[in-house]
Design an enzyme around this catalytic site. Structure first.
Site, PDB file in Angstrom:
ATOM      1  N   HIS A   1      69.060  18.366  62.648  1.00 55.73           N
ATOM      2  CA  HIS A   1      69.715  18.483  63.960  1.00 55.73           C
ATOM      3  C   HIS A   1      69.246  17.383  64.920  1.00 55.73           C
ATOM      4  O   HIS A   1      70.081  16.637  65.433  1.00 55.73           O
ATOM      5  CB  HIS A   1      69.501  19.882  64.543  1.00 55.73           C
ATOM      6  CG  HIS A   1      69.932  20.022  65.962  1.00 55.73           C
ATOM      7  ND1 HIS A   1      71.243  19.866  66.370  1.00 55.73           N
ATOM      8  CD2 HIS A   1      69.213  20.286  67.077  1.00 55.73           C
ATOM      9  CE1 HIS A   1      71.306  20.035  67.677  1.00 55.73           C
ATOM     10  NE2 HIS A   1      70.091  20.292  68.142  1.00 55.73           N
TER      11      HIS A   1
ATOM     12  N   HIS B   1      64.228  16.384  71.556  1.00 49.73           N
ATOM     13  CA  HIS B   1      64.795  17.273  72.568  1.00 49.73           C
ATOM     14  C   HIS B   1      64.438  18.748  72.418  1.00 49.73           C
ATOM     15  O   HIS B   1      64.407  19.474  73.402  1.00 49.73           O
ATOM     16  CB  HIS B   1      66.320  17.093  72.665  1.00 49.73           C
ATOM     17  CG  HIS B   1      67.082  17.752  71.571  1.00 49.73           C
ATOM     18  ND1 HIS B   1      67.331  17.145  70.362  1.00 49.73           N
ATOM     19  CD2 HIS B   1      67.639  18.986  71.509  1.00 49.73           C
ATOM     20  CE1 HIS B   1      68.015  17.974  69.591  1.00 49.73           C
ATOM     21  NE2 HIS B   1      68.218  19.097  70.263  1.00 49.73           N
ATOM     22  N   ASP B   2      64.149  19.232  71.228  1.00 49.90           N
ATOM     23  CA  ASP B   2      63.816  20.644  71.026  1.00 49.90           C
ATOM     24  C   ASP B   2      62.325  20.900  70.819  1.00 49.90           C
ATOM     25  O   ASP B   2      61.923  22.037  70.597  1.00 49.90           O
ATOM     26  CB  ASP B   2      64.582  21.214  69.827  1.00 49.90           C
ATOM     27  CG  ASP B   2      65.991  21.650  70.186  1.00 49.90           C
ATOM     28  OD1 ASP B   2      66.249  21.927  71.377  1.00 49.90           O
ATOM     29  OD2 ASP B   2      66.827  21.733  69.275  1.00 49.90           O
TER      30      ASP B   2
ATOM     31  N   GLU C   1      60.761  23.251  73.477  1.00 51.93           N
ATOM     32  CA  GLU C   1      61.406  24.567  73.460  1.00 51.93           C
ATOM     33  C   GLU C   1      61.066  25.377  72.210  1.00 51.93           C
ATOM     34  O   GLU C   1      60.921  26.594  72.283  1.00 51.93           O
ATOM     35  CB  GLU C   1      62.916  24.363  73.553  1.00 51.93           C
ATOM     36  CG  GLU C   1      63.714  25.613  73.737  1.00 51.93           C
ATOM     37  CD  GLU C   1      65.174  25.298  73.975  1.00 51.93           C
ATOM     38  OE1 GLU C   1      66.016  25.951  73.341  1.00 51.93           O
ATOM     39  OE2 GLU C   1      65.478  24.403  74.787  1.00 51.93           O
ATOM     40  N   ASP C   2      60.940  24.701  71.079  1.00 49.62           N
ATOM     41  CA  ASP C   2      60.870  25.418  69.802  1.00 49.62           C
ATOM     42  C   ASP C   2      59.586  25.242  69.008  1.00 49.62           C
ATOM     43  O   ASP C   2      59.497  25.741  67.888  1.00 49.62           O
ATOM     44  CB  ASP C   2      62.043  24.992  68.907  1.00 49.62           C
ATOM     45  CG  ASP C   2      63.395  25.378  69.498  1.00 49.62           C
ATOM     46  OD1 ASP C   2      63.440  26.326  70.299  1.00 49.62           O
ATOM     47  OD2 ASP C   2      64.392  24.732  69.145  1.00 49.62           O
TER      48      ASP C   2
END
Length: 166
Positions: free
Chosen positions: A17, A41-42, A45-46
């Site tokens: 992704h 980008h993640d 967050e993750d």
């Protein structure tokens, strides 16, 4: 940071992704910081990576771009998505490019799975109502409507109409 993670409802390694997002971003800008932020980008967050660690490794501009894409998981799904939609129209072009790429990658994945399993695709998500996902995707398209000339926007719009029949 994403080692061992998979895309929702699949055995596709998650790293594909951010790689796809970075490739999409590279098609819209040559700004290396924006492309780097697409890969990352993640991460906040993750994964357990902190903003301090990310900023130290990649610098303040990349950190700022990643932070814009990072949702506050203490908020409800609806609140997080509404926040994104509300802030996008006035965001810098670099942020809008990053967001368009990220949302297109997700829409591609959803559309691919929708063609295979239909409305069962919504059961993979925390928010399981198709209408909620339609509201969010529609809001993103509206918030990014100033980017209609971008082929990536046009693709997202086509996929939106295919998946939601709107």
């Amino acid at each position: 940071a994403h080692e061992g993670a998979f895309r929702k409802g699949s055995r596709i390694p998650y790293i594909y992704h951010p790689m796809e997002v970075a490739l999409l971003v590279a098609g819209m800008t040559r700004d290396e910081d924006v492309i780097a932020a697409a890969y990352l980008h993640d991460v906040l967050e993750d994964t357990p990576v902190t903003s301090g660690e990310l900023g130290q490794a990649f610098g303040p501009r990349i950190l700022e771009l990643v932070q814009f894409e990072t949702e506050d998981k203490t908020l409800s799904w609806q609140e997080r998505k509404a926040h994104t939609i509300y802030h996008l129209p006035d965001a810098p072009i670099e942020v809008r490019i990053l967001t368009l790429a990220e949302k297109l990658s997700n829409m591609r994945s959803t559309a691919r799975d929708y063609l295979m399993i239909g409305d069962q695709v919504w059961q993979r998500f925390h928010e399981k109502r198709k209408a909620s996902h339609q509201w969010y995707a529609s809001g993103i398209l509206e918030a990014l409507s100033g980017m209609k000339a971008y082929p990536e926007y046009q693709e997202m719009d086509r996929l939106y109409h295919m998946v939601f029949g709107a």
